[in-house]
Scaffold this motif. Structure first.
Motif, PDB file in Angstrom:
ATOM      1  N   ASP A  57       0.803  -1.248   0.017  1.00 24.88           N
ATOM      2  CA  ASP A  57      -0.009   0.012   0.094  1.00 24.88           C
ATOM      3  C   ASP A  57       0.970   1.317   0.054  1.00 24.88           C
ATOM      4  OD1 ASP A  57       0.953  -0.003   2.549  1.00 24.88           O
ATOM      5  OD2 ASP A  57      -0.907   0.069   3.586  1.00 24.88           O
ATOM      6  N   ASP A  58       0.051   2.334  -0.384  1.00 23.62           N
ATOM      7  CA  ASP A  58       1.008   3.366  -0.084  1.00 23.62           C
ATOM      8  C   ASP A  58      -0.011   4.563   0.571  1.00 23.62           C
ATOM      9  OD1 ASP A  58      -0.767   4.430  -2.195  1.00 23.62           O
ATOM     10  OD2 ASP A  58       0.607   4.416  -3.815  1.00 23.62           O
ATOM     11  N   GLY A  59       0.461   5.910   0.707  1.00 26.08           N
ATOM     12  CA  GLY A  59      -0.196   6.742   1.165  1.00 26.08           C
ATOM     13  C   GLY A  59      -1.796   7.005   0.767  1.00 26.08           C
ATOM     14  N   LEU A  60      -1.633   7.198  -0.684  1.00 22.99           N
ATOM     15  CA  LEU A  60      -2.851   7.506  -1.295  1.00 22.99           C
ATOM     16  C   LEU A  60      -4.010   6.386  -1.274  1.00 22.99           C
ATOM     17  CD1 LEU A  60      -4.635   9.115  -3.180  1.00 22.99           C
ATOM     18  CD2 LEU A  60      -3.536   8.167  -5.233  1.00 22.99           C
ATOM     19  N   VAL A  61      -3.551   5.172  -1.213  1.00 23.06           N
ATOM     20  CA  VAL A  61      -4.272   3.901  -0.957  1.00 23.06           C
ATOM     21  C   VAL A  61      -5.077   3.846   0.224  1.00 23.06           C
ATOM     22  CG1 VAL A  61      -4.577   1.492  -1.196  1.00 23.06           C
ATOM     23  CG2 VAL A  61      -3.142   2.444  -2.964  1.00 23.06           C
ATOM     24  N   ARG A  62      -4.237   4.186   1.140  1.00 23.00           N
ATOM     25  CA  ARG A  62      -4.791   4.303   2.479  1.00 23.00           C
ATOM     26  C   ARG A  62      -5.992   5.418   2.725  1.00 23.00           C
ATOM     27  NH1 ARG A  62      -2.518   1.617   6.797  1.00 23.00           N
ATOM     28  NH2 ARG A  62      -0.680   0.416   6.069  1.00 23.00           N
ATOM     29  N   LEU A  64      -7.847   6.521   0.053  1.00 22.67           N
ATOM     30  CA  LEU A  64      -8.857   6.138  -0.746  1.00 22.67           C
ATOM     31  C   LEU A  64      -9.811   5.083  -0.083  1.00 22.67           C
ATOM     32  CD1 LEU A  64      -7.151   6.048  -4.338  1.00 22.67           C
ATOM     33  CD2 LEU A  64      -8.796   7.709  -3.280  1.00 22.67           C
ATOM     34  N   VAL A  65      -9.186   4.176   0.515  1.00 21.28           N
ATOM     35  CA  VAL A  65      -9.900   3.099   1.294  1.00 21.28           C
ATOM     36  C   VAL A  65     -10.959   3.605   2.245  1.00 21.28           C
ATOM     37  CG1 VAL A  65      -9.538   1.291   2.625  1.00 21.28           C
ATOM     38  CG2 VAL A  65      -8.069   1.294   0.838  1.00 21.28           C
ATOM     39  N   THR A  66     -10.544   4.790   2.851  1.00 24.05           N
ATOM     40  CA  THR A  66     -11.577   5.201   3.675  1.00 24.05           C
ATOM     41  C   THR A  66     -12.410   6.425   3.406  1.00 24.05           C
ATOM     42  OG1 THR A  66      -9.735   6.795   4.400  1.00 24.05           O
ATOM     43  CG2 THR A  66      -9.985   4.662   5.554  1.00 24.05           C
ATOM     44  N   MET A  75     -10.063   5.734  -9.309  1.00 22.45           N
ATOM     45  CA  MET A  75      -9.840   4.234  -9.097  1.00 22.45           C
ATOM     46  C   MET A  75      -8.911   3.709 -10.209  1.00 22.45           C
ATOM     47  SD  MET A  75     -11.041   3.020  -6.204  1.00 22.45           S
ATOM     48  CE  MET A  75     -11.474   1.444  -6.287  1.00 22.45           C
ATOM     49  N   LYS A  76      -9.437   4.020 -11.480  1.00 24.08           N
ATOM     50  CA  LYS A  76      -8.687   3.465 -12.769  1.00 24.08           C
ATOM     51  C   LYS A  76      -7.280   4.483 -12.605  1.00 24.08           C
ATOM     52  CE  LYS A  76      -9.166   3.294 -17.587  1.00 24.08           C
ATOM     53  NZ  LYS A  76      -9.928   3.646 -18.663  1.00 24.08           N
ATOM     54  N   ASP A  77      -7.217   5.728 -12.189  1.00 21.89           N
ATOM     55  CA  ASP A  77      -6.034   6.402 -12.379  1.00 21.89           C
ATOM     56  C   ASP A  77      -4.939   5.802 -11.374  1.00 21.89           C
ATOM     57  OD1 ASP A  77      -4.258   8.893 -13.032  1.00 21.89           O
ATOM     58  OD2 ASP A  77      -4.823   9.322 -10.760  1.00 21.89           O
ATOM     59  N   ASN A  78      -5.423   5.292 -10.016  1.00 19.51           N
ATOM     60  CA  ASN A  78      -4.646   4.702  -9.167  1.00 19.51           C
ATOM     61  C   ASN A  78      -4.060   3.475  -9.685  1.00 19.51           C
ATOM     62  OD1 ASN A  78      -3.448   4.600  -6.405  1.00 19.51           O
ATOM     63  ND2 ASN A  78      -4.865   2.843  -5.916  1.00 19.51           N
ATOM     64  N   ARG A  79      -4.893   2.716 -10.319  1.00 18.29           N
ATOM     65  CA  ARG A  79      -4.421   1.470 -10.752  1.00 18.29           C
ATOM     66  C   ARG A  79      -3.523   1.229 -11.950  1.00 18.29           C
ATOM     67  NH1 ARG A  79     -10.169  -1.573  -9.678  1.00 18.29           N
ATOM     68  NH2 ARG A  79      -9.946  -2.047  -7.570  1.00 18.29           N
ATOM     69  N   GLU A  80      -3.901   2.235 -12.881  1.00 18.14           N
ATOM     70  CA  GLU A  80      -2.963   2.266 -14.202  1.00 18.14           C
ATOM     71  C   GLU A  80      -1.746   3.063 -14.098  1.00 18.14           C
ATOM     72  OE1 GLU A  80      -5.650   3.153 -17.120  1.00 18.14           O
ATOM     73  OE2 GLU A  80      -6.898   1.307 -16.986  1.00 18.14           O
ATOM     74  N   ARG A  81      -1.578   4.180 -13.114  1.00 26.13           N
ATOM     75  CA  ARG A  81      -0.449   5.289 -13.123  1.00 26.13           C
ATOM     76  C   ARG A  81       0.109   5.188 -11.598  1.00 26.13           C
ATOM     77  NH1 ARG A  81      -4.736   8.443 -15.465  1.00 26.13           N
ATOM     78  NH2 ARG A  81      -4.436   8.288 -17.644  1.00 26.13           N
TER      79      ARG A  81
END
Length: 197
Positions: A57-62, A64-66, A75-81
């Motif tokens: 994980d990284d700070g952004l994912v943490r 986004l999860v909440t 979501m697409k931007d986070n997964r593809e880039r």
């Protein structure tokens, strides 16, 4: 001749194994138990089996999860880039020097950022003609031995086409011989192998 399938680049390495990273959009190619190779030039390459694939994980994912109502675009931007790579842990199981395959630990590891390739069927068949590399899998630390062996044996069997059944049977017999004095591990491995038939 087909183009080799690049699955990632080396992050860290030792003679007993290495970690490779890839972008999320490359994740469809590598799979658990796959035989991979890292060519280092001068007729030398290291072979290994993928025994773990994980995404840290990284700070952004943490964040986004909440978060509420995260858009599909975010979501697409986070997964593809994504900057954080998908990481694959690879157990070294042998090497090739001047066209000869050795089921020994490699004399030197690959270097950071070396390209890692998925082995083609012909490479898989050539490397798995003998079972000497099984000992590396069976002795692997922090490796789910039964699951890795089962996934690998299934893939190596498929690479042989019509000869798959005969090779899988020989591989299973070799595992039984190697683990005859380690009943708990043998039962774990045989349990996993039972699921591939």
């Amino acid at each position: 001749m087909t183009q080799p399938i690049e699955i990632g680049r080396l992050l860290s390495a030792g003679i007993s194994g290495f970690t490779a990273g890839c972008r999320v959009n490359q994740l469809s190619v590598p799979s658990f138990g796959a035989l991979v190779r890292a060519p280092l030039g001068d007729g030398y390459q290291v072979y290994g089996l993928i025994h773990d694939i994980h995404i840290d994980d990284d700070g952004l994912v943490r964040q986004l999860v909440t978060a509420d109502n995260v858009s599909e675009e975010v979501m697409k931007d986070n997964r593809e880039r994504r900057i954080v790579p998908v990481e694959m842990s690879v157990l070294a199981v042998g090497y090739e020097q001047d066209g000869k395959v050795h089921h020994l630990l490699p004399p030197r590891p690959p270097l950071s950022l070396d390209v890692i390739y998925l082995c083609e069927d012909k490479d898989m068949v050539r490397f798995t003609e003998k079972f000497g590399y099984f000992r590396h899998i069976l002795n692997g630390k922090d490796v789910p031995v039964g699951e890795v062996l089962a996934a690998h044996i299934l893939q190596a069997g498929k690479a042989r086409g019509v000869e798959s059944g005969k090779w899988i049977e020989s591989a299973t017999q070799e595992v039984i011989t190697l683990l005859r004095d380690d009943y708990p591990t043998l039962m774990s491995v045989l349990g996993a192998l039972a699921d591939i038939s």
